[in-house]
Each structure stands twice: as structure tokens, then as C-alpha cells.
Design a protein around this motif. Structure first.
Motif, mmCIF file in Angstrom:
data_model
loop_
_atom_site.group_PDB
_atom_site.id
_atom_site.type_symbol
_atom_site.label_atom_id
_atom_site.label_comp_id
_atom_site.label_asym_id
_atom_site.label_seq_id
_atom_site.Cartn_x
_atom_site.Cartn_y
_atom_site.Cartn_z
ATOM 1 N N GLY A 1 3.146 -50.843 -15.616
ATOM 2 C CA GLY A 1 4.096 -50.090 -14.814
ATOM 3 C C GLY A 1 3.983 -48.608 -15.102
ATOM 4 O O GLY A 1 3.793 -48.201 -16.261
ATOM 5 N N GLN A 2 4.086 -47.794 -14.056
ATOM 6 C CA GLN A 2 3.995 -46.345 -14.208
ATOM 7 C C GLN A 2 5.123 -45.666 -13.426
ATOM 8 O O GLN A 2 5.393 -46.036 -12.282
ATOM 9 C CB GLN A 2 2.656 -45.819 -13.692
ATOM 10 C CG GLN A 2 1.437 -46.391 -14.394
ATOM 11 C CD GLN A 2 0.153 -45.842 -13.814
ATOM 12 O OE1 GLN A 2 -0.209 -44.679 -14.034
ATOM 13 N NE2 GLN A 2 -0.557 -46.660 -13.055
ATOM 14 N N LEU A 3 5.715 -44.693 -14.053
ATOM 15 C CA LEU A 3 6.738 -43.876 -13.404
ATOM 16 C C LEU A 3 6.357 -42.423 -13.620
ATOM 17 O O LEU A 3 6.240 -41.960 -14.757
ATOM 18 C CB LEU A 3 8.115 -44.162 -14.007
ATOM 19 C CG LEU A 3 9.307 -43.500 -13.318
ATOM 20 C CD1 LEU A 3 9.479 -44.059 -11.904
ATOM 21 C CD2 LEU A 3 10.585 -43.717 -14.125
ATOM 22 N N SER B 1 2.002 -50.826 -20.572
ATOM 23 C CA SER B 1 1.094 -51.947 -20.320
ATOM 24 C C SER B 1 1.430 -53.092 -21.255
ATOM 25 O O SER B 1 1.712 -52.884 -22.448
ATOM 26 C CB SER B 1 -0.365 -51.532 -20.545
ATOM 27 O OG SER B 1 -0.757 -50.522 -19.651
ATOM 28 N N TYR B 2 1.381 -54.294 -20.693
ATOM 29 C CA TYR B 2 1.559 -55.493 -21.509
ATOM 30 C C TYR B 2 0.540 -56.523 -21.051
ATOM 31 O O TYR B 2 0.490 -56.884 -19.867
ATOM 32 C CB TYR B 2 2.970 -56.062 -21.374
ATOM 33 C CG TYR B 2 3.193 -57.294 -22.225
ATOM 34 C CD1 TYR B 2 3.429 -57.173 -23.589
ATOM 35 C CD2 TYR B 2 3.147 -58.569 -21.673
ATOM 36 C CE1 TYR B 2 3.623 -58.300 -24.387
ATOM 37 C CE2 TYR B 2 3.338 -59.693 -22.450
ATOM 38 C CZ TYR B 2 3.574 -59.560 -23.807
ATOM 39 O OH TYR B 2 3.756 -60.669 -24.594
ATOM 40 N N ASP B 3 -0.302 -56.962 -21.980
ATOM 41 C CA ASP B 3 -1.327 -57.962 -21.686
ATOM 42 C C ASP B 3 -1.203 -59.098 -22.684
ATOM 43 O O ASP B 3 -1.018 -58.866 -23.892
ATOM 44 C CB ASP B 3 -2.728 -57.346 -21.787
ATOM 45 C CG ASP B 3 -2.933 -56.199 -20.814
ATOM 46 O OD1 ASP B 3 -2.930 -56.450 -19.604
ATOM 47 O OD2 ASP B 3 -3.079 -55.057 -21.282
ATOM 48 N N LYS B 4 -1.319 -60.297 -22.187
ATOM 49 C CA LYS B 4 -1.177 -61.468 -23.059
ATOM 50 C C LYS B 4 -2.217 -62.517 -22.687
ATOM 51 O O LYS B 4 -2.467 -62.777 -21.501
ATOM 52 C CB LYS B 4 0.222 -62.066 -22.952
ATOM 53 C CG LYS B 4 0.477 -63.207 -23.942
ATOM 54 C CD LYS B 4 1.914 -63.680 -23.872
ATOM 55 C CE LYS B 4 2.184 -64.827 -24.838
ATOM 56 N NZ LYS B 4 2.025 -64.425 -26.247
ATOM 57 N N PHE C 1 0.801 -54.609 -26.396
ATOM 58 C CA PHE C 1 1.897 -53.854 -25.789
ATOM 59 C C PHE C 1 1.625 -52.381 -26.046
ATOM 60 O O PHE C 1 1.417 -51.960 -27.186
ATOM 61 C CB PHE C 1 3.230 -54.272 -26.408
ATOM 62 C CG PHE C 1 4.394 -53.410 -25.989
ATOM 63 C CD1 PHE C 1 4.837 -53.388 -24.679
ATOM 64 C CD2 PHE C 1 5.045 -52.612 -26.917
ATOM 65 C CE1 PHE C 1 5.906 -52.585 -24.300
ATOM 66 C CE2 PHE C 1 6.116 -51.816 -26.558
ATOM 67 C CZ PHE C 1 6.551 -51.803 -25.240
ATOM 68 N N SER C 2 1.615 -51.578 -24.980
ATOM 69 C CA SER C 2 1.166 -50.192 -25.136
ATOM 70 C C SER C 2 1.905 -49.265 -24.174
ATOM 71 O O SER C 2 1.502 -49.107 -23.014
ATOM 72 C CB SER C 2 -0.348 -50.104 -24.888
ATOM 73 O OG SER C 2 -0.819 -48.799 -25.107
ATOM 74 N N PRO C 3 2.986 -48.612 -24.628
ATOM 75 C CA PRO C 3 3.626 -47.562 -23.812
ATOM 76 C C PRO C 3 3.019 -46.191 -24.127
ATOM 77 O O PRO C 3 2.712 -45.880 -25.287
ATOM 78 C CB PRO C 3 5.090 -47.633 -24.254
ATOM 79 C CG PRO C 3 5.037 -48.146 -25.659
ATOM 80 C CD PRO C 3 3.806 -49.010 -25.772
ATOM 81 N N THR C 4 2.850 -45.386 -23.084
ATOM 82 C CA THR C 4 2.270 -44.049 -23.226
ATOM 83 C C THR C 4 3.069 -43.058 -22.388
ATOM 84 O O THR C 4 3.380 -43.331 -21.224
ATOM 85 C CB THR C 4 0.804 -44.019 -22.764
ATOM 86 O OG1 THR C 4 0.077 -45.061 -23.403
ATOM 87 C CG2 THR C 4 0.163 -42.676 -23.095
ATOM 88 N N SER D 1 1.266 -39.206 -25.758
ATOM 89 C CA SER D 1 1.905 -39.895 -26.880
ATOM 90 C C SER D 1 1.822 -41.395 -26.628
ATOM 91 O O SER D 1 2.319 -41.886 -25.610
ATOM 92 C CB SER D 1 3.372 -39.482 -27.011
ATOM 93 O OG SER D 1 3.510 -38.073 -27.056
ATOM 94 N N ASN D 2 1.206 -42.129 -27.578
ATOM 95 C CA ASN D 2 1.009 -43.558 -27.373
ATOM 96 C C ASN D 2 1.391 -44.352 -28.608
ATOM 97 O O ASN D 2 1.161 -43.943 -29.742
ATOM 98 C CB ASN D 2 -0.462 -43.856 -27.032
ATOM 99 C CG ASN D 2 -0.762 -45.356 -27.039
ATOM 100 O OD1 ASN D 2 -1.247 -45.899 -28.015
ATOM 101 N ND2 ASN D 2 -0.454 -46.003 -25.940
ATOM 102 N N TYR D 3 1.966 -45.512 -28.349
ATOM 103 C CA TYR D 3 2.161 -46.523 -29.372
ATOM 104 C C TYR D 3 1.527 -47.814 -28.877
ATOM 105 O O TYR D 3 1.728 -48.212 -27.716
ATOM 106 C CB TYR D 3 3.642 -46.762 -29.656
ATOM 107 C CG TYR D 3 3.890 -47.995 -30.516
ATOM 108 C CD1 TYR D 3 3.615 -47.972 -31.883
ATOM 109 C CD2 TYR D 3 4.358 -49.178 -29.952
ATOM 110 C CE1 TYR D 3 3.818 -49.095 -32.668
ATOM 111 C CE2 TYR D 3 4.569 -50.309 -30.727
ATOM 112 C CZ TYR D 3 4.290 -50.265 -32.084
ATOM 113 O OH TYR D 3 4.475 -51.382 -32.862
ATOM 114 N N THR D 4 0.738 -48.465 -29.705
ATOM 115 C CA THR D 4 0.098 -49.725 -29.337
ATOM 116 C C THR D 4 0.374 -50.761 -30.412
ATOM 117 O O THR D 4 0.187 -50.508 -31.606
ATOM 118 C CB THR D 4 -1.421 -49.563 -29.170
ATOM 119 O OG1 THR D 4 -1.686 -48.699 -28.064
ATOM 120 C CG2 THR D 4 -2.084 -50.906 -28.906
#
Length: 764
Positions: A243-245, A260-263, A329-332, A348-351
Motif C-alpha cells: 500500500g502507498q499513500l 509492504s507485507y509478503d508471506k 514486513f517493510s514500511p518506508t 526511512s525504512n524498517y524491515t
């Protein structure tokens, strides 16, 4: 004629043939340029916009050896997985040591980190939307809603966050749009493959835009298990959503949040094709003849007492212990502030990434051995950079911070050897913490309208802390007295900053740089020459085999002086491009991979590489599009301690001498509709999977070709496609492990067999 000679001769003849096709294609286009060429598309090739130098430029204006392909081009070629990009990128190999989705080892110009230990980092970085992936397991993924990919060859240490001494691949997603757009695509294929993907994009208000995209896919296993009640492996089970905003906070400040979320839920994975091998009278490894009882377990049998007589390379007989599961799980957050002559970008990213993997590591129906590996990774990165121009100067400067904390346990057990001399059940619990800080700058100065000079430099400080504890729950004593079971486990090896303060903490300040001159006599010709210094930090080896002590657990940093020259040509009013690059690498402390017993070991070597790539992209008359690539490579790693031949100079791991690939598409106009017939191919030459280059680690070359037919209905925005991949059902070997002294065999990992399917795509 030997098997290797056959492949070598094929490689040479294929290269000659492709070169002749390139020359013929260009000559044909030239001869027809004034006539039938008018029927071809007028769109210029090479106008694709790339960000290889951290600002938007046309591909043909960038003095870097870069392969770029749009999402539409990838879809037309049937490329839907990160590892498939090797089909269109000369000089690139992207495969897995285990044949499935355990990892993705990116090799560029023979430079690689083939160690399958989850915590190891590659000299060839993989990025998703400018965010570095610290795990090779995270780099094995199916992509969706992709705008383009860029594969950069050669050191990229001055501009990208993680200093990449070999090169990098950047997968760039589609962005939110200010008009409503959407698509839906569904497909079915062999092995009961079923997938769906789609995206919806558009404005929420005058200043806010959003995009949501996703993909779900499943397929049955393609590696057949002939064991009674056996389950086929290498299944596909994955889904992902992004998802992008994006919002214009002011007229000059833009923010974009991407999550992003991938499973990949747990599913059957592994194993290998098993071939019995032995040592001849001279101590050299050879295939074990069917009538020789070398191990006392029966004629032709390995040490386990098994011989695989199944001719199909994508089939075996094995017990079912293998599985894999992954989650990312990766929000940027992207912030961009645009001024008149410059812009400032913050990323800024957390993975969070997890993987659990188990394999039947003997590949037989006998419960002989088991291998487990896991990874639980937390990664945070922050980049701030400024891009601008002033007169004849374009510049980029910035800072980069990376923090990776990961747990990575590995386990190896010989179940069949329980309670005897050869019993072995060990776990290596590892934790690695990495912190990188980088400061970089890059300046392009136009001396004249024809000459441009580029200078770049980066200072990187890396800090890596390693904690490794080897635990034995059972161990044979080798004296004929059986084994000992340890409860609590025996801990003969504890490696950390308390027990080994001088070895378990690696700190290094490194510098990389680049100097280049471009000469552009006109808009159709770019000539460039550069010298670069690439670096990669120090690291550590896993001690699962118990062979290491404190002095050799770590390995040193590497650096390379890379000399490169190239030409980029636009031909026939932009209907063709011909790009060529030649390089020479002078490596110091090259980090080479070897596999010994059950241990993967990285050591430092003096090395030199040289080679070239040539790529032709042309729109020929009669609506024929052609894309061809040829790569030649020579590698030398000096003074390698081999398993069977003493100290010798060897080839780098995963370094084919020749690679050839191509894609040819013919378009037929049927009223307002279009019918596209496509054929693609790639040849990868012989290579080795271990630095000691012994016969048991030889990976033969292979030729694979695919076909695709697509019917487009523009007025309904519908596209219907059918494909066959690996038409000849070629047994393409990815990797091989020398297990001769462990199980009396070698383990061969193969790529997918022939695959076919159909898909329907609708755009809104």
C-alpha cells in the motif's frame, strides 16, 4: 568428447552465432531504414528513464553498464520472479543453492557471495524501491506491479546506501497516480499453478494519491518424490500486498508512505538429486560405477547404502522432512523537498524478516541427515541525500545509516548414525549485529558540450559483532565405542565479545570512489572510461561443522580497483541501441566461498577478473523487436587450498565464461488488435559451486528457451497470453554440494522443469 567439452564448444559456437545475428540485424535495419522501417514503431529505444546515478536520466545518457527493463517488457518476456532477470541481463546469474526460494544469490561479472548461511551479505546488493535487503532469503521473491528493474554492473559504492563492490539490482514499484488506474490479472499453469494480481491507483484529493497492489500464488511441487506416500516438493505458496499513500504536503514538500507485507506460509521444499561418488586410487573424486562396492553398502551404493536409479533430474526418492516459511514486513517513509535548483530526499525504512527452513539433506528415502536454518532479522536504514545542479555541475551528496540485528540458528544431524562412532547432532546458534554509517558525494562536471568528468567518493564505517555457540546433543567418539548423548548439550565453542574480544568484534573504516570521463560527440554516441574502488566489509563464518577456532572464524574486508570502458550507441534514428562495456578487476582480499564437509567457509584471496558485455536492442522492420546480449568472463583466484589438488589458482564461484541471452518478438496487426509471438533464450556456461573447483562441484552449462503468445485487444484493454518456459525441458543445474566424505555422494540442485500456462489481464 567430454560433457564439459560439449558445453564449451556449444558456448563458443553460440557466441559466434549470436554475434552474427547482431551484425546481421543491424545491417538489415540499416538497409531497410528508408523503406519498411516506417512500418515499425516510431518509439525510440533507450528512452527508458533510470535512476542509476540517483537522479532521473535516459538510459543511453548514463555512463554506467546498466540493464534496465520496464514492467511491461518483463511481463511480455514472462519474467515474474526476481531470479528470472538473469534471462535478460548479460553477465548476471541469479539462482538459489537449494533450487527453490531459500535464497537468491546474485552474481555479477563472476562476483558473488554463494555462502548459503542466512546472515551472510552479498557484494551485489538487492534493493526494493531504493531499500537495501540485508538477507539473501528476502531477495528470492515474486514481484508484482513493477515499474522497472535496473541491474548495475561494477562497484556502486559512491551513490547507493550499502557499498556494493560487485554491483546491484534495484526493483522499482509503480507509484500512485493522479488519475484512476487499475488492472487485474489471473493465470493458471502446470502443476496446478494459480495466481492473481492486481492494483488500484488514483487520487483521494487534489493533493493526495494512493495505490494498493497485491499478488497471491500457489502451485504444487515440481520436484517429484517417488518414495511411497512421498510428497512432491518445491511447492509455491505466497501472497503479498503493498500500500502507498502519497501527499503533497506543500508545493515543495512531498511525502510517500509505503507499506509492504509478503508471506509464504509453510509448504514443502527441497531436496536434491543424489549421485554416488568416490575417490579413485589417486584420491580424486569420480562418479561411483554401478558395479563397484566402494563403501561396503552394496554395488554402486553411496555410504548411506542408496543409489538413485531415477533418470528424471526433477525426481528422487526421499523422506519428507523439508519445508520453508517466510514473512517480510517493510514500511518506508519517503520525503522529498524540491527547491529551484536542488532537492533533498529522505528514505526511512524498517524491515522485519523471518524464515524457517528444513531440508532432507541426504536426498534419499533413508532418514540419514537433516539440516535446519532460521533467520529472524530486524533492519533499520536511514538515508538523506541532496541532488542539485548549478551551471555545468550536477551533484549528489548524503549520509546513510544501517542497523541490522539478526538471529540465525543452524542445525545439522546424522540420524542414521545415532549411537555409533559417526553420530553427529549439532546446532550453531548465531547472532550478528551490524551498523554501517556512510557519507558520500558525487559530482558531474561538463567541461564542454562533449566532455563530462565525474568524481565520487564514500567513507563507510562498519561495525559487526558476532556471537556463535556450537551445541552438540550427540557426538560419536571415532574409537569404536559408540557415541555420547549430551544433556544439557556440550558447548565446545563459544565465540563472542567476552570469550574472543579481539576476533568477535570487527570494526573497519573503508573508502570507495570513482573517477570517470564521458565523451559524447553527438546525441547518438556516448563513450566512457572509469576507474573505481569498491569495498565490502569483514564478516564471519558459521561453525556448524566444528572445524573453526577463534583465529579463522572471521574473514577480512575486501577491496577492488575496477577499470572499465564502454560505448553506448543509438542507431537508425533511435530504432536500435548497441551498448558494450569492458572491465578489469584487481581484487585484494577477495571474499571467496568454499564448501568443506558440512561447513560453508569464506576466505580472503588475491584475485583478478576481466571481461566484457555487449547488448543489442532493436526495432527491426515488419514489427520485429530484438534484444540480444553476450557476456565473456575470465576469473582467477590465486593460491586456493583445494580439497584434492593442493594449492592452485582457481575460478571464482558461479562464474561462467560465456553467457548469451536474447528475446525476439514479432507483432501482427489484426485490425485494431495485436498478436505478439515471442521467443527468448539464455545460455549459461560451465562454472563451479566451490572455490576449490573440484570435479564434484562442477556445474555444466545449459541452454534454456521459452515461447510466449499474446493477443491484445486495445479498445477493451484486455491481454490474453499463453507461454511455455523451458521448452526443451532442460535439466539446468543451479548448484552442487560435494558430500563425498560425508555421505559418499554429491547433491545437485536443479531449476524448474518445463512449465506452461495462460493468463488474462484487464486494465481499467
Amino acid at each position: 568428447m567430454t560433457h564439459r567439452r560439449l558445453f564449451s564448444d556449444f558456448g563458443r559456437s553460440s557466441t559466434v552465432a549470436i554475434a552474427m545475428m547482431m551484425i546481421h540485424g543491424v545491417a538489415y535495419a540499416q538497409a531497410a531504414a528508408q523503406g519498411a522501417a516506417a512500418s515499425a514503431s516510431d518509439a525510440s529505444i533507450g528512452d527508458i528513464v533510470v535512476t542509476a546515478q540517483r537522479r532521473e536520466q535516459k538510459l543511453q545518457d548514463v555512463g554506467v553498464s546498466v540493464l534496465a527493463s520496464t514492467g511491461d517488457e518483463l511481463r511480455a518476456a514472462g519474467i515474474m520472479d526476481s531470479k528470472d532477470i538473469a534471462k535478460i541481463a548479460a553477465g548476471v546469474v541469479f539462482d538459489s543453492t537449494a533450487g527453490g526460494s531459500l535464497n537468491a544469490n546474485l552474481t555479477i561479472r563472476g562476483v558473488a557471495q554463494s555462502d548459503f548461511s542466512a546472515f551472510q551479505e552479498s557484494p551485489n546488493s538487492v534493493y526494493i524501491d531504493d531499500v537495501y535487503l540485508a538477507s539473501s532469503a528476502a531477495a528470492a521473491f515474486s514481484f508484482y506491479d513493477l515499474a522497472r528493474i535496473e541491474v548495475l554492473r561494477g562497484p556502486q559504492g559512491t551513490l547507493f546506501g550499502k557499498a556494493s563492490s560487485g554491483g546491484l539490482a534495484n526493483f522499482i514499484s509503480e507509484r500512485p497516480t493522479d488519475q484512476f488506474k487499475a488492472y487485474a490479472e489471473a493465470g493458471i499453469g502446470r502443476f496446478d499453478q494459480l495466481y492473481f494480481e492486481g492494483a488500484v491507483s488514483g487520487p483521494i484529493s487534489d493533493r493526495v494519491r494512493a495505490r494498493v497492489s497485491g499478488r497471491v500464488e500457489r502451485a504444487d511441487g515440481w520436484f517429484q518424490n517417488e518414495n511411497i506416500n512421498g510428497k512432491d516438493t518445491f511447492e509455491t505458496r505466497n501472497w503479498g500486498v503493498r500500500g502507498q499513500l502519497e501527499a503533497d504536503l506543500t508545493d515543495t514538500l512531498q511525502a510517500r508512505l509505503q507499506v509492504s507485507y509478503d508471506k509464504s506460509p509453510r509448504h514443502a521444499e527441497g531436496t536434491y538429486k543424489v549421485t554416488p561418488w568416490y575417490y579413485d586410487a589417486n584420491g580424486q573424486p569420480l562418479p561411483l560405477p554401478a558395479d563397484v562396492d566402494y563403501y561396503g553398502t552394496g554395488p554402486g551404493n553411496d555410504l548411506v547404502g542408496y543409489r538413485d536409479t531415477i533418470s528424471n533430474k526433477q525426481a528422487g526418492s526421499f523422506n519428507n522432512d523439508g519445508f520453508i516459511e517466510k514473512e517480510r514486513f517493510s514500511p518506508t517513509l519517503y520525503l522529498t523537498w524540491n527547491a529551484d535548483n536542488f532537492s533533498i530526499t529522505s528514505i526511512s525504512n524498517y524491515t522485519k524478516f523471518k524464515i524457517n527452513y528444513r531440508e532432507d539433506c541426504d536426498g534419499t528415502p533413508i532418514n540419514f541427515c537433516l539440516y535446519d536454518v532460521g533467520q529472524n532479522l530486524d533492519q533499520y536504514s536511514q538515508e538523506v541525500r541532496i541532488n542539485g545542479s548549478s551551471g555545468s555541475i550536477n551533484y549528489t551528496a548524503g549520509v546513510y545509516y544501517l542497523n541490522v540485528d539478526q538471529l540465525s540458528p543452524q542445525r545439522f544431524a546424522y540420524f542414521i548414525q545415532e549411537n555409533n562412532d559417526f553420530a553427529y547432532d549439532a546446532t550453531d546458534d548465531m547472532r550478528q549485529k551490524t551498523k554501517d554509517i556512510g557519507i558520500f558525494g558525487h559530482i558531474e562536471y561538463e567541461l564542454t558540450s562533449q566532455f563530462k568528468v565525474t568524481l565520487g567518493a564514500r567513507w563507510t564505517n562498519t561495525r559487526k559483532e558476532f556471537d556463535s555457540t556450537l551445541l552438540f546433543t550427540e557426538l560419536g567418539n571415532g574409537s569404536g565405542l559408540g557415541s555420547t548423548i549430551y544433556s544439557p548439550p556440550l558447548t565446545p565453542y563459544i565465540f563472542n565479545t567476552q570469550t574472543a574480544p579481539a576476533q568477535a568484534l570487527a570494526k573497519k573504516s573503508m573508502w570507495s570512489g570513482k573517477a570517470q570521463i564521458d565523451y559524447k560527440p553527438n546525441q547518438d554516441i556516448l563513450l566512457y572510461a572509469s576507474v573505481s574502488r569498491g569495498v565490502k566489509g569483514p564478516g564471519f563464518n558459521a561453525n556448524l561443522g566444528g572445524l573453526l577456532d577463534f583465529s579463522n572464524t572471521g574473514y577480512r574486508d575486501e577491496f577492488v580497483w575496477a577499470y572499465e570502458g564502454g560505448a553506448k550507441l543509438r542507431l537508425f534514428d533511435g530504432r536500435a541501441t548497441l551498448n558494450t562495456g569492458a572491465f578489469y578487476y584487481d581484487y585484494h582480499r577477495f571474499q571467496g566461498f568454499g564448501f568443506i564437509g558440512i561447513s560453508s567457509l569464506v576466505g580472503n584471496y588475491t584475485s583478478s577478473f576481466y571481461g566484457l558485455e555487449t547488448e543489442l536492442n532493436a526495432k527491426l522492420p515488419f514489427l520485429i523487436d530484438v534484444r540480444l546480449g553476450v557476456a565473456y568472463l575470465h576469473t582467477k583466484v590465486e593460491d586456493v587450498q583445494t580439497a584434492y589438488d593442493g594449492v592452485r589458482d582457481q575460478q571464482s564461484v558461479g562464474a561462467p565464461k560465456w553467457q548469451v541471452n536474447g528475446n525476439i518478438t514479432k507483432t501482427f496487426e489484426i485490425g485494431d488488435d495485436e498478436l505478439l509471438l515471442g521467443w527468448s533464450f539464455d545460455y549459461v556456461d560451465d562454472r563451479y559451486s566451490s572455490i576449490d573447483n573440484n570435479a564434484a562441484t562442477f556445474v555444466p552449462g545449459s541452454f534454456v528457451h521459452d515461447a510466449r503468445i499474446t493477443y491484445r485487444i486495445p479498445d477493451k484493454a484486455v491481454e490474453i497470453s499463453a507461454f511455455v518456459n523451458n521448452i526443451s525441458d532442460t535439466d539446468r543445474m543451479n548448484f552442487v554440494f560435494d558430500y563425498i566424505h560425508t555421505t559418499g555422494s554429491k547433491l545437485e540442485s536443479y531449476a524448474k522443469p518445463r512449465w506452461w500456462g495462460v493468463s488474462v489481464r484487464k486494465e481499467f
